[in-house]
Design a protein around this motif. Sequence first.
Motif, PDB file in Angstrom:
ATOM      1  N   LYS A  45       0.875  -1.305  -0.201  1.00  0.00           N
ATOM      2  CA  LYS A  45       0.051  -0.054   0.088  1.00  0.00           C
ATOM      3  C   LYS A  45       0.732   1.307   0.088  1.00  0.00           C
ATOM      4  O   LYS A  45       0.606   2.376  -0.779  1.00  0.00           O
ATOM      5  CB  LYS A  45      -0.977  -0.025   1.090  1.00  0.00           C
ATOM      6  N   ASP A  46       1.815   1.067   0.661  1.00  0.00           N
ATOM      7  CA  ASP A  46       2.873   2.339   0.779  1.00  0.00           C
ATOM      8  C   ASP A  46       3.580   2.680  -0.657  1.00  0.00           C
ATOM      9  O   ASP A  46       3.730   3.787  -1.010  1.00  0.00           O
ATOM     10  CB  ASP A  46       3.908   2.061   1.700  1.00  0.00           C
ATOM     11  N   ARG A  47       3.880   1.458  -1.249  1.00  0.00           N
ATOM     12  CA  ARG A  47       4.371   1.642  -2.757  1.00  0.00           C
ATOM     13  C   ARG A  47       3.379   2.255  -3.658  1.00  0.00           C
ATOM     14  O   ARG A  47       3.883   3.046  -4.545  1.00  0.00           O
ATOM     15  CB  ARG A  47       4.963   0.267  -3.248  1.00  0.00           C
ATOM     16  N   ILE A  48       2.176   1.761  -3.453  1.00  0.00           N
ATOM     17  CA  ILE A  48       1.119   2.305  -4.444  1.00  0.00           C
ATOM     18  C   ILE A  48       0.846   3.707  -4.133  1.00  0.00           C
ATOM     19  O   ILE A  48       0.733   4.621  -4.856  1.00  0.00           O
ATOM     20  CB  ILE A  48      -0.411   1.664  -4.143  1.00  0.00           C
ATOM     21  N   SER A  49       0.754   4.193  -2.776  1.00  0.00           N
ATOM     22  CA  SER A  49       0.383   5.667  -2.416  1.00  0.00           C
ATOM     23  C   SER A  49       1.358   6.487  -2.719  1.00  0.00           C
ATOM     24  O   SER A  49       1.338   7.512  -3.230  1.00  0.00           O
ATOM     25  CB  SER A  49       0.280   5.704  -0.591  1.00  0.00           C
ATOM     26  N   LEU A  57       5.346  -5.360 -10.147  1.00  0.00           N
ATOM     27  CA  LEU A  57       4.758  -5.249  -9.064  1.00  0.00           C
ATOM     28  C   LEU A  57       3.496  -5.410  -8.736  1.00  0.00           C
ATOM     29  O   LEU A  57       2.708  -6.124  -7.698  1.00  0.00           O
ATOM     30  CB  LEU A  57       5.523  -3.990  -8.130  1.00  0.00           C
ATOM     31  N   LEU A  58       2.584  -4.725  -9.581  1.00  0.00           N
ATOM     32  CA  LEU A  58       1.091  -4.651  -9.681  1.00  0.00           C
ATOM     33  C   LEU A  58       0.579  -6.272 -10.020  1.00  0.00           C
ATOM     34  O   LEU A  58      -0.144  -6.509  -9.472  1.00  0.00           O
ATOM     35  CB  LEU A  58       0.663  -3.732 -10.589  1.00  0.00           C
ATOM     36  N   HIS A  59       1.450  -6.885 -10.957  1.00  0.00           N
ATOM     37  CA  HIS A  59       1.167  -8.288 -11.152  1.00  0.00           C
ATOM     38  C   HIS A  59       1.202  -8.941  -9.800  1.00  0.00           C
ATOM     39  O   HIS A  59       0.568 -10.157  -9.603  1.00  0.00           O
ATOM     40  CB  HIS A  59       1.965  -8.869 -12.197  1.00  0.00           C
ATOM     41  N   GLU A  60       2.427  -8.918  -9.156  1.00  0.00           N
ATOM     42  CA  GLU A  60       2.716  -9.552  -7.974  1.00  0.00           C
ATOM     43  C   GLU A  60       1.515  -9.621  -6.838  1.00  0.00           C
ATOM     44  O   GLU A  60       1.193 -10.277  -6.104  1.00  0.00           O
ATOM     45  CB  GLU A  60       3.963  -9.295  -7.334  1.00  0.00           C
ATOM     46  N   ILE A  61       1.086  -8.121  -6.827  1.00  0.00           N
ATOM     47  CA  ILE A  61       0.151  -7.960  -5.722  1.00  0.00           C
ATOM     48  C   ILE A  61      -1.196  -8.518  -6.054  1.00  0.00           C
ATOM     49  O   ILE A  61      -1.933  -9.305  -5.450  1.00  0.00           O
ATOM     50  CB  ILE A  61      -0.137  -6.431  -5.414  1.00  0.00           C
TER      51      ILE A  61
END
Length: 323
Positions: A45-49, A57-61
């Motif tokens: 969530k911190d990385r997204i924010s 990374l979005l694939h991983e999440i």
Amino acid sequence: MPYNDLNIQLSPSGGEYRALVVRATIGEGASSRFCIDNQLLDHYKDRISLGSTNESLLHEIGELLYTKVFIGEDDPPSGAVERAFEQNEVAADASKQLGTRILLEIQEKNLFQTPWEYLFIEKKRRWLGMNLKTPLSRYVPGNPRPVMQVTPPLKMLIVAADPQDPDLDRIDCEGEIQRIKTALGEEGLLENGLMEVEVVTETTPSLLAAYLESYRPHILHFIGHGDVHGEPVLLLENNERGSEAYSVTSLLNVLQYCPTVRFVVLNACLTSEFALALALKGGFAAIGMLAPITNEAASCFAFGLYGRLAVGEPVDACVHHAR
């Protein structure tokens, strides 16, 4: 009905979480159990924010979240929710429906703050929340606003709040307003009198109340800042053009005198909890943002949302397109 509904309830269960299919054409009662690593989730969530992400990374999440809910972490993993999902997709194709609408009924705050919109099926290289065949929404059980027949024009009130606080970023209100008008204008809705847009840039609480009561819109679109000060708030303006926190209760009180509003779009940072409260307490269809959002992204989202709404698509499909 254009979609099969797959309603999945996510709730705490004995120190873990449970995903349960509570409503579906096929597979009601299918379930899985899973755990959430809060430290890892907070990192994501911190990385997204911070905007510090990439497609990998979005694939991983997304794959992690898909595996937890649809495959499960039972011993052995059951895969029951995934089977129900796949069976509903087959049924939707057989009945020539648009697809399977995934409704997540989230019953715990930690789960609500999880970015489910990134659900991703690695083996099919497929984002669920960005595929027209699988629109993804957060579903709130309760009493929705009554369906209302509208004689054109459908009326939208755009509230553009840009408090002149030194610690707040400036908002490109005019850019977003123009994108909304462009999206509606391309379909001829404004020119032909099917839709009407009113813009408010004086956004003290008292003026907002007056505009809502006098104009009586069907759609309320907010441009500005959101925040969470113990409770979710929107940042309106005071008489000196500084910021003034505006609570969910305050807006709900005002909307009592504006019974026409059905759809509230909060195109502002950190407004997801505000939108949830509007849905829970007022029965409104509401959209909010989980994380900070750039001016450009906000404007693009508005353009995509209203461009599809203008041609009569369901709200959740419009949100899919905007994402």
